[in-house]
Design a protein around this motif. Sequence first.
Motif, PDB file in Angstrom:
ATOM      1  N   TRP A  57      17.665  53.093  38.648  1.00  0.00           N
ATOM      2  CA  TRP A  57      18.796  53.996  38.728  1.00  0.00           C
ATOM      3  C   TRP A  57      18.547  55.227  37.862  1.00  0.00           C
ATOM      4  CZ3 TRP A  57      21.943  52.629  42.475  1.00  0.00           C
ATOM      5  CH2 TRP A  57      22.072  51.281  42.809  1.00  0.00           C
ATOM      6  N   ASN A  58      19.532  56.100  37.801  1.00  0.00           N
ATOM      7  CA  ASN A  58      19.432  57.287  36.957  1.00  0.00           C
ATOM      8  C   ASN A  58      19.694  56.892  35.509  1.00  0.00           C
ATOM      9  OD1 ASN A  58      19.304  58.406  39.483  1.00  0.00           O
ATOM     10  ND2 ASN A  58      20.813  60.003  39.111  1.00  0.00           N
ATOM     11  N   ALA A  77      15.850  63.190  42.823  1.00  0.00           N
ATOM     12  CA  ALA A  77      17.206  63.648  42.473  1.00  0.00           C
ATOM     13  C   ALA A  77      17.350  65.146  42.692  1.00  0.00           C
ATOM     14  CB  ALA A  77      17.553  63.270  41.030  1.00  0.00           C
ATOM     15  N   LYS A 127      24.080  52.778  37.472  1.00  0.00           N
ATOM     16  CA  LYS A 127      24.353  52.155  38.775  1.00  0.00           C
ATOM     17  C   LYS A 127      25.795  52.308  39.250  1.00  0.00           C
ATOM     18  CE  LYS A 127      25.282  47.573  36.776  1.00  0.00           C
ATOM     19  NZ  LYS A 127      26.742  47.584  37.065  1.00  0.00           N
ATOM     20  N   HIS A 146      15.896  59.226  45.147  1.00  0.00           N
ATOM     21  CA  HIS A 146      16.130  59.980  46.378  1.00  0.00           C
ATOM     22  C   HIS A 146      15.571  61.393  46.211  1.00  0.00           C
ATOM     23  CE1 HIS A 146      18.389  60.589  50.202  1.00  0.00           C
ATOM     24  NE2 HIS A 146      18.403  61.828  49.798  1.00  0.00           N
ATOM     25  N   PRO A 197      20.590  59.914  43.479  1.00  0.00           N
ATOM     26  CA  PRO A 197      19.705  59.026  42.724  1.00  0.00           C
ATOM     27  C   PRO A 197      18.328  59.632  42.460  1.00  0.00           C
ATOM     28  CG  PRO A 197      20.743  57.867  44.555  1.00  0.00           C
ATOM     29  CD  PRO A 197      20.999  59.323  44.771  1.00  0.00           C
ATOM     30  N   ASN A 213      12.947  53.968  47.160  1.00  0.00           N
ATOM     31  CA  ASN A 213      14.361  53.839  47.502  1.00  0.00           C
ATOM     32  C   ASN A 213      14.710  52.365  47.714  1.00  0.00           C
ATOM     33  OD1 ASN A 213      16.942  53.929  48.604  1.00  0.00           O
ATOM     34  ND2 ASN A 213      16.507  55.664  49.934  1.00  0.00           N
TER      35      ASN A 213
END
Length: 555
Positions: free
Chosen positions: A76-77, A237, A256, A234, A231, A99
Motif C-alpha cells: 500500500w501507500n 501513483a 490500506k 497503480h 495506489p 497490482n
Amino acid sequence: MPMPLLGQMMDVPLNVSTLLVHAARYAADTEIVSRRIEGDIHRYTYRDCERRAKQLAQALMRLGVAQGERIGTLAWNGYRHLEAYYGTTGFGAVCHTINPRLFPEQIAYIVNHADDRYILFDTTFAPLVAKLAPSCPNVKAWIALADDAGIPALDAPLLGYEALVGAQDGDYEWPVLDERLASYLCYTSGTTGHPKGALYSHRSVYLHAMGAALPDAMGFSAHDSVLPVVPMFHVNAWGIPHGAPLAGSKLVLPGKDLDGKSLYELMEAERVTFSAGVPTVWMSLLAHVKSIGATFSTLERTVIGGSSCPPSMLETFEDEYGVRVIHAWGMTEMSPLGTLARLNWEQAQRPLEERRRLLRKQGTVICGVDMKIVGQDGRELPRDGVAFGDLHVRGPWVIDRYFSGDESGSDASPLIDGWFPTGDVATIDPDGFLQITDRSKDVIKSGGEWISSSELENIAVAHPDVAEAACIACRHPKWDERPLLVVVRRPGAAVTRETLLAFYEGKVAKWWMPDDVVFVDELPHTATGKLMKLKLRERFRGHVLPTSGDGSESA
C-alpha cells in the motif's frame, strides 16, 4: 562546412535518486506521514527516508541483487514502500510495482515474466503471497515489510524488512547511473491476453516528475501537503512519489484504509492541500463529508483520473466545498500523465458554462507530450472538436515498446511513424482539449481499473449451455462502468443468470465479475463475422444494473 557549435554545459545524468537527494537536503525536515497497516501513524522526514532507502540499497546488494534485476512490491501507500521506490532504483535495480487487485494467476504471470528476484510485501497480502509463492520459483525470497514480530508464518522463503534495513549503516553514496537505464516496471491490467510491461528509464521518470510538478499540471509546491489516494502500485501513483520530493511537499500516505471516513480524518489532521485518485474514491469521501455536515478546511485541489469525472462531482467539489478539480487522462504506457484540464488566462474569462464544458474534458497535454487523432487512412484529423479518430501520442515518458521479459528487448515496437497508438478514440477541440469518446479495444473501465471484455466472453462461451456471448460496458453510478454480459443460449438449454455468474467464481477476480446477464436470441455481427458491440451498447444504453442502487460491487 563549419562544425556544429555545441553548448558548453555540464552533462549531469537525470537519475531518480537525485529527486530524493534534493528533498533530503533542501526539505530535510519536511514530514512524510503514513498510516501504517498496524493502525498507527508513522512520522519521519525526507532526511530519514533517504537514509533508510540507502540502507535498503545496501541490503539488496548484500543479497546479491545486481543492476537491472527486478525487485517486486506488493504494498500500500506507506513509508516503507516509498523507501523501496528509491532504495531499488538508486543503485540501478528496477522497482516493479505489482497490482494486488489482479487475479492471482495474472500476478504470477507478471512476476515470472518480470523475473523478479525478491518481492517486498505488506503483511495484509500474506494470503496472496501464500497462493503466489508455489507458482513463482525464481523469487529467491519474499520480504515482509515489517519488524520480526510482524512477519507472517508462510510456507515460502521469508525475510524481514526491518531486520535487513537495520543491519546496514546507511553510509552509502548513490552511484551516478546512465539516465537511460531502466528504473521502474509497471504492467497494464486490462489488455487482451496477458498484461504487458512498460519499462521506464531514469530519464523518463525524472522528466515525468518535472512535467507533473508544473503549475498547470499537478502543480506541486513546497507549501503543499500531498495525499496520493491513487495506489503506489497503480502506475507509480501517477508520479506523486517523485513529484512531491522534487518540490519538497509534505507527503501523506494513507495505507490500506481508503474509505471516506478514514481519508477525511487523515486529510483534516494533516492539513492536506492536494490529493489525487479515481472517481469512486471521491464518491465515498463526498458522501461521508455530506453525512456529517462537514467541509474541507485545507483541501484546495484534487486530480481525478482513471475514469471520467462525472460533471456532478466536479460541480459538487467546486460549488459546495471550494475545491478545484483537475480532470486528467493518461495510461501506463505514458508513465502515466498525458493531459490535465486546466484553463489558461483567456479561457478563464469565458462564461461559467463554457469553462465547465472544457473542464469536463480530459484536458490539454503537459509540455513534453504531443498528441493527434488520425483517421482510418492514418492521416491526421482536424482539431475541431467534431472529428474523432484514433488517439496517438509521443513524448519522452511514452514507451517505444513493451518489456519483452528478457534482456534482448526483441519485441516489435507498437509505434506508428514514431507515435504510440493508445487504443482510445477521441476528439481534440480548437483549444487543444482532449475528449475520449470511445475505445478501440472494448475494455471496461471500472473504478479506475481495466477489465478485459474478451476474457469475460471466453469464460462465458466455455459454459456448455452458452452458444455465444458478448461483454459490454454498462454505466454504473459509482464505478463508472461495469460489465454486462449478453448471452445466446444453446438450443434447448435453460442456463440462468445465477448459474452463469456462479460459473465465473474462481476464474476471475471478484471485481471482474459481470454485474448482470441478459439473454437474447442472437447477437449482431459484421459481414466478416465480428461482433458489432456498438449496436449492443446502443441497445442496452438504458439498462439498469442490479448493483446501481446500492453500489455493492467492489473494484
